[in-house]
Design a protein around this motif. Sequence first.
Motif, PDB file in Angstrom:
ATOM      1  N   GLU A  95      12.743   2.580 -29.213  1.00  0.00           N
ATOM      2  CA  GLU A  95      11.370   2.431 -29.694  1.00  0.00           C
ATOM      3  C   GLU A  95      11.151   3.001 -31.084  1.00  0.00           C
ATOM      4  N   GLU A  96      11.821   4.100 -31.415  1.00  0.00           N
ATOM      5  CA  GLU A  96      11.613   4.693 -32.740  1.00  0.00           C
ATOM      6  C   GLU A  96      12.571   4.137 -33.774  1.00  0.00           C
ATOM      7  N   PHE A  97      13.762   3.735 -33.318  1.00  0.00           N
ATOM      8  CA  PHE A  97      14.787   3.334 -34.280  1.00  0.00           C
ATOM      9  C   PHE A  97      15.201   1.867 -34.149  1.00  0.00           C
ATOM     10  N   GLY A  98      14.589   1.128 -33.244  1.00  0.00           N
ATOM     11  CA  GLY A  98      14.956  -0.280 -33.083  1.00  0.00           C
ATOM     12  C   GLY A  98      16.444  -0.476 -32.853  1.00  0.00           C
ATOM     13  N   GLY A  99      17.071   0.499 -32.191  1.00  0.00           N
ATOM     14  CA  GLY A  99      18.530   0.459 -32.044  1.00  0.00           C
ATOM     15  C   GLY A  99      18.971   0.298 -30.600  1.00  0.00           C
ATOM     16  N   GLU A 100      20.253   0.571 -30.393  1.00  0.00           N
ATOM     17  CA  GLU A 100      20.828   0.431 -29.049  1.00  0.00           C
ATOM     18  C   GLU A 100      21.712   1.616 -28.736  1.00  0.00           C
ATOM     19  N   VAL A 101      21.699   2.020 -27.481  1.00  0.00           N
ATOM     20  CA  VAL A 101      22.607   3.089 -27.048  1.00  0.00           C
ATOM     21  C   VAL A 101      23.450   2.575 -25.888  1.00  0.00           C
TER      22      VAL A 101
END
Length: 228
Positions: free
Chosen positions: A196-202
Amino acid sequence: MEKNTENIEKIMSKSYNLFEIINDKKDSDSWGDRALDIARDIHEIKKENSLAIRGIKEITRSELKDEGMKLKEIVNILFEAMKREIKESKKDIRLFFSTECNFYTSKHYYLMSMFRNLIMNSIDAIPESKQGGHISIDHSMDREKHVFEISDNGEGLDEDGLNHVFSPGFSTKINYDTGEVNRGLGLSIVKKIVEEEFGGEVSVSSVYGEGTVFRIVIPKAYIEGDKL
Ligand SMILES: Nc1ncnc2c1ncn2[C@@H]1O[C@H](COP(=O)(O)OP(=O)(O)O)[C@@H](O)[C@H]1O
Ligand SMILES: [Mg+2]
């Protein structure tokens, strides 16, 4: 802040007790009052809770700048704080950080919280009996994205663990005897921050008994500089 953390623990126990009596359908007359009591306690700590909730309570406020920080400054503060944690744990663990470049970010609180949660999990995953414990945080980048890999040579995850690590409430550390039931939220917070904050994936990969790697990929535009 310490007091605040204690209060949070107390509220977690109170909520868990309430959950238990509701579950057992006991003392139904007291449910309303108990729920209200919990709500009041939460209201009490609301003002001071932001650092605690982000899980960076042991990093003093004075070390963190308000507007933003460079990646290397963030890493240095984290490195010292995590070394203190490792020392307290009395485990044989070496900590490594490597950064491919330096950049300014206004999302330093989120980065701290993310790394802190992951590193604390790695510390937990390395047994006291292990010699040569190892945790590393590696940063790399290309034209579009930053990649962070947090790896350890701890106990690793079994299949059940791999399937559920990011689910809120999944934890292998819940201790019902001591009332320490506020567990299993760290990775769901990490996932929420990354997405949500970084538009990324983990993502996670692990070999049971050998170690674990968490990989975080963040598009550059979401992390560098002032605003998106
Ligand atoms: N680096 C790791 N190595 C092995 N297991 C891990 C690691 N990180 C997380 N886990 C597993 O995932 C669970 C959930 O982690 P988390 O959401 O941070 O909650 P908590 O740490 O409170 O248990 C942990 O209880 C543990 O079983
Ligand atoms: Mg955790």
